[in-house]
Design an enzyme around this catalytic site. Structure first.
Site, PDB file in Angstrom:
ATOM      1  N   CYS A   2      -2.767 -22.661   4.242  1.00 37.50           N
ATOM      2  CA  CYS A   2      -3.449 -21.177   4.757  1.00 37.50           C
ATOM      3  C   CYS A   2      -4.281 -20.806   3.704  1.00 37.50           C
ATOM      4  CB  CYS A   2      -2.245 -20.213   5.303  1.00 37.50           C
ATOM      5  SG  CYS A   2      -1.545 -20.556   6.595  1.00 37.50           S
ATOM      6  N   ARG A  27      -7.841 -25.161   2.961  1.00 43.77           N
ATOM      7  CA  ARG A  27      -6.398 -25.062   2.958  1.00 43.77           C
ATOM      8  C   ARG A  27      -5.958 -24.874   4.334  1.00 43.77           C
ATOM      9  NH1 ARG A  27      -4.485 -23.189  -1.991  1.00 43.77           N
ATOM     10  NH2 ARG A  27      -2.974 -22.286  -0.993  1.00 43.77           N
ATOM     11  N   TRP A  73      -3.204 -22.693   8.745  1.00 45.81           N
ATOM     12  CA  TRP A  73      -2.992 -24.086   9.074  1.00 45.81           C
ATOM     13  C   TRP A  73      -1.490 -23.736   9.670  1.00 45.81           C
ATOM     14  CZ3 TRP A  73       1.318 -27.511   7.913  1.00 45.81           C
ATOM     15  CH2 TRP A  73       1.140 -28.762   8.185  1.00 45.81           C
ATOM     16  N   ASN A  98       0.067 -16.521   3.256  1.00 46.16           N
ATOM     17  CA  ASN A  98       0.133 -18.010   3.084  1.00 46.16           C
ATOM     18  C   ASN A  98       1.742 -18.230   2.855  1.00 46.16           C
ATOM     19  OD1 ASN A  98      -0.295 -20.638   2.197  1.00 46.16           O
ATOM     20  ND2 ASN A  98      -0.932 -20.202   0.065  1.00 46.16           N
ATOM     21  N   GLY A  99       2.041 -19.235   3.344  1.00 48.29           N
ATOM     22  CA  GLY A  99       3.575 -19.589   2.811  1.00 48.29           C
ATOM     23  C   GLY A  99       4.597 -19.658   4.045  1.00 48.29           C
ATOM     24  N   GLU A 482      -4.780 -46.943  -1.278  1.00 48.38           N
ATOM     25  CA  GLU A 482      -5.622 -45.602  -1.225  1.00 48.38           C
ATOM     26  C   GLU A 482      -6.598 -45.813  -0.085  1.00 48.38           C
ATOM     27  OE1 GLU A 482      -5.307 -42.921  -2.102  1.00 48.38           O
ATOM     28  OE2 GLU A 482      -7.519 -41.942  -2.404  1.00 48.38           O
ATOM     29  N   LYS A 486      -7.435 -43.317   3.009  1.00 48.45           N
ATOM     30  CA  LYS A 486      -8.616 -42.662   3.273  1.00 48.45           C
ATOM     31  C   LYS A 486      -8.860 -42.683   4.528  1.00 48.45           C
ATOM     32  CE  LYS A 486      -8.548 -40.481   0.713  1.00 48.45           C
ATOM     33  NZ  LYS A 486      -7.824 -40.203  -0.639  1.00 48.45           N
ATOM     34  N   GLU A 489      -7.243 -41.209   7.235  1.00 42.25           N
ATOM     35  CA  GLU A 489      -7.417 -40.003   7.047  1.00 42.25           C
ATOM     36  C   GLU A 489      -8.709 -39.185   7.879  1.00 42.25           C
ATOM     37  OE1 GLU A 489      -6.946 -38.600   2.818  1.00 42.25           O
ATOM     38  OE2 GLU A 489      -5.932 -37.097   3.182  1.00 42.25           O
ATOM     39  N   HIS A 505       4.912 -62.812   5.085  1.00 37.07           N
ATOM     40  CA  HIS A 505       6.484 -62.150   5.556  1.00 37.07           C
ATOM     41  C   HIS A 505       6.249 -61.563   6.685  1.00 37.07           C
ATOM     42  CE1 HIS A 505       8.042 -64.288   2.041  1.00 37.07           C
ATOM     43  NE2 HIS A 505       7.157 -63.738   1.091  1.00 37.07           N
ATOM     44  N   LYS A 604      -5.686 -29.418   2.618  1.00 37.03           N
ATOM     45  CA  LYS A 604      -5.629 -29.900   1.264  1.00 37.03           C
ATOM     46  C   LYS A 604      -4.360 -29.671   0.665  1.00 37.03           C
ATOM     47  CE  LYS A 604      -8.139 -31.351  -2.065  1.00 37.03           C
ATOM     48  NZ  LYS A 604      -8.404 -32.757  -1.915  1.00 37.03           N
TER      49      LYS A 604
HETATM   50  O1  M6R Z   1      -2.468 -31.761  -4.340  1.00 34.82           O
HETATM   51  P1  M6R Z   1      -1.577 -33.034  -4.576  1.00 34.82           P
HETATM   52  O2  M6R Z   1      -2.249 -33.995  -5.391  1.00 34.82           O
HETATM   53  O3  M6R Z   1      -0.237 -32.790  -4.821  1.00 34.82           O
HETATM   54  O4  M6R Z   1      -1.556 -33.557  -3.111  1.00 34.82           O
HETATM   55  C1  M6R Z   1      -0.802 -34.605  -2.631  1.00 34.82           C
HETATM   56  C2  M6R Z   1      -1.189 -35.298  -1.292  1.00 34.82           C
HETATM   57  O5  M6R Z   1      -1.026 -34.394  -0.209  1.00 34.82           O
HETATM   58  C3  M6R Z   1      -2.612 -35.508  -1.276  1.00 34.82           C
HETATM   59  O6  M6R Z   1      -3.007 -36.429  -2.196  1.00 34.82           O
HETATM   60  C4  M6R Z   1      -3.137 -36.334   0.040  1.00 34.82           C
HETATM   61  O7  M6R Z   1      -2.187 -37.390   0.466  1.00 34.82           O
HETATM   62  C5  M6R Z   1      -4.700 -36.548   0.319  1.00 34.82           C
HETATM   63  N1  M6R Z   1      -5.183 -35.658   1.399  1.00 34.82           N
HETATM   64  C6  M6R Z   1      -5.110 -37.815   0.291  1.00 34.82           C
HETATM   65  O8  M6R Z   1      -6.358 -38.029   0.480  1.00 34.82           O
END
Ligand code: M6R
Length: 609
Positions: A2, A27, A73, A98-99, A482, A486, A489, A505, A604
């Site tokens: 948020c 956020r 969020w 937020n929280g 990664e 990506k 995601e 395996h 984020k």
């Molecule tokens: O802010 P952070 O680096 O701690 O975030 C960690 C993960 O939440 C973040 O890397 C997430 O996996 C990304 N959306 C990946 O693209």
């Protein structure tokens, strides 16, 4: 998660709150709302993006000189208008939050007994009623906010306005970021600087337990003990341009293309000044690194993958045992603490709860040698760490991490050199050689970015698939991870990554003509092994897409497509190979028409468990 923003001014604050909210959409973005004082508290809330709220605000001609706004969020309660913020207590008090309020059920029962009625399923509504309850007693919003937060357990950043005290706005922080922007005859509150940077660069970071009262001409802050405190004023380095899209279509695209500059900025101190350990990591770092018996890296998501790459570097170059663990796994298992271990947390945002809690757990177990690698100054994780190294990626707004990842990698390489140097494992010649490798990275990354048209052509084919496999070996296996993260995601294609040697395996059973297989194939000692693994795929009819170094002499053949990445970058090759997998995910998502910067269900900064 948020985002919150608030302003108190002598002019209409609705446009600045709306713009600020757009900057905070990274956020959370499932609903948005705003409340302003204008003879009454006028509130507009909408399910969906800030743009939907903005249209409603325009239609209602909302105006006011004091106001708070929120982008959500969802955690407690579904994505509905009644659950959207701001939450109100009658027509008197409005709150954005937020929280997570952990004791909301207990407070809800107490407030119901006092006669309050609830309209939402959120934890936040208790905050609005609590402040209202204390405001009735004190007729002082600052005092009421202080008394209310004393009853709360959990994490919060709050923004509050009250109808009967229209010249004051309050804020409070515990565990979630909150910054005060200082303007000329007006002041602001926000989850991060980007939301107020168009108004001011003068900012003040609140600390946990702080409660603040903002008026047009003054800001008062008290700490958790209720004592008045002065929080230092900073001049933010963020420029208004840095959070603008410029010529790009998406923040992710912009951030991918910013990588050469972001990397160059992050390594500037090392390539110009050599490995000055205390200068780079903080006073006392040399001694800490010298006696480190081991390294433990704690992180989440993409930052965790950066840690997996670093493990190879740290063990091979600095000769220190290195473990890498997900924060949420580490915090709940019994471990064998070693106080002489260096605990490194990696987090772009510096707010990730899983990583923060892992750090707290490590400290509770007696680890006081802590280092944070982070992109956001003054954020919670570096503040809780003894040493900090800040990456200089600039604001990363796209939910999918790109430039934060590659700058984390150069920061971790710098850490590797520092550990090696402090432990006497790096000769002067060795140091210059590694710095020279580092110096070439921005150029190689630029070269990799130039492959975009070729990657775009591949993306056309990926966009019509339901699944994909990513393979890598050794230090490039995390790049396969990664790449898969990506792709899933932002394009919602199911993607998995394996170390190529693991294929036989089990995962090989998945391979057929409908399964594209991406192979990270740098020209390193494992290249021949990777080639054998590719044969295993081809023999089952799998279509292969190889990212191969220029000097590896890989030839395309039937069912084997090849894109030539720059010459092998030595230890730093994973950074170069990260670029084409980012581009592949971006263009595939673009082709599928998904919301690249705000993928479904994600946010984020993940500040919930
Ligand atoms: O802010 P952070 O680096 O701690 O975030 C960690 C993960 O939440 C973040 O890397 C997430 O996996 C990304 N959306 C990946 O693209």
């Amino acid at each position: 998660m948020c985002g919150i923003v608030g302003a108190i001014a002598g002019r209409d604050v609705v446009p600045m709150l709306t713009e600020g909210l757009k900057r905070l959409e990274y956020r959370g973005y499932d609903s948005a709302g705003i409340a302003v004082l204008n003879g009454a508290i006028r509130r507009v809330r909408r399910v969906g993006r800030v743009a939907e709220m903005e249209s409603a605000v325009r239609a209602e001609d909302l105006k006011g000189i004091v106001g708070i706004a929120h982008t959500r969020w969802a955690t407690h309660g579904g994505v509905t208008e009644p659950n959207a913020h701001p939450h109100m207590s009658g027509d008197q008090v409005a709150v954005v939050h937020n929280g997570i309020i952990e004791n909301h059920e207990e407070q809800r029962a107490r407030l119901k007994a006092l006669g309050y009625e609830f309209e939402s399923q959120t934890d936040t509504e208790v905050v609005a009623h609590l402040i209202h309850h204390y405001f009735r007693e004190t007729r002082d919003l600052f005092a009421a906010t202080r008394r209310a937060v004393a009853d709360l357990h959990g994490a919060y950043a709050l923004g509050v306005v009250a109808l009967d005290e229209p010249h004051v706005m309050t804020g409070a922080r515990m565990g979630c970021p909150l910054v005060i922007g200082l303007g000329d005859g007006e002041n602001y509150l926000a989850s991060d600087v980007s939301a107020v940077i168009a108004q001011t660069r003068r900012v003040m970071y609140l600390e946990d337990g702080d409660v603040a009262a903002l008026e047009r001409g003054r800001v008062r802050v008290v700490d958790r003990a209720g004592c008045p405190v002065e929080r230092r004023e900073h001049l933010s380095e963020l420029s208004a341009d840095a959070v603008d899209l410029g010529p790009y279509r998406h923040y992710m695209q912009k951030e991918i293309h910013e990588q050469p500059r972001a990397i160059a900025d992050t390594i500037e101190g090392v390539v110009d000044g050599g490995v000055d350990i205390d200068g780079l990591f903080g006073a006392g770092a040399t001694a800490l690194f010298r006696d480190a018996e081991a390294v433990l890296i704690l992180a989440s998501g993409t930052s965790f993958y950066a840690g997996l790459v670093a493990r190879h570097w740290i063990e091979a170059i600095a000769a220190v045992p290195c473990g890498v663990e997900l924060g949420h796994e580490y915090r709940y298992r019994e471990t064998i603490p070693n106080p002489r271990q260096l605990v490194v947390t990696i987090s772009q945002s510096g707010e990730t709860l899983d990583t923060m809690e892992a750090l707290k757990r490590a400290k509770a177990l007696g680890h006081d040698r802590t280092l944070s690698i982070c992109n956001v100054r003054e954020s919670a994780i570096p503040r809780a760490s003894r040493l900090a190294f800040y990456t200089r990626a600039g604001a990363e707004i796209g939910v999918a991490s790109t430039k934060a990842f590659t700058t984390q990698l150069v920061a971790l390489f710098t850490l590797t050199m520092a550990l090696a140097k402090a432990r006497g494992k790096l000769s002067a010649g060795g140091e210059s050689d590694l710095i020279e490798q580092l110096r070439f990275v921005p150029g190689s990354v630029q070269h990799a970015l130039n492959l975009e048209p070729q990657v775009q052509a591949w993306a056309e084919r990926f966009a019509v698939r339901d699944h994909a496999l990513f393979l890598g070996r050794g230090v490039h296996y995390p790049i396969a991870l990664e790449g898969a993260l990506k792709l899933k995601e932002i394009s919602y294609i199911h993607a998995e990554a394996y170390p190529a040697g693991e294929l036989k395996h089990g995962p090989l059973a998945l391979v057929d003509a409908a399964m594209p297989v991406v192979v990270i194939a740098p020209n390193d000692a494992l290249l021949e092994k990777v080639k054998s693994n590719m044969q295993e795929v081809r023999a089952r009819g799998g279509e292969i897409y190889v990212f191969a170094d220029l000097d590896s002499h890989f030839a395309p053949s039937e069912g084997v497509h090849v894109i030539r990445t720059p010459r092998h970058a030595g230890w730093l090759s994973p950074i170069v190979h990260a670029i084409p997998v980012q581009l592949l995910a971006y263009h595939t998502a673009l082709r599928r028409g998904t919301d690249v910067d705000k993928p479904r269900n994600l946010a984020k900064a993940v500040t919930v468990e």
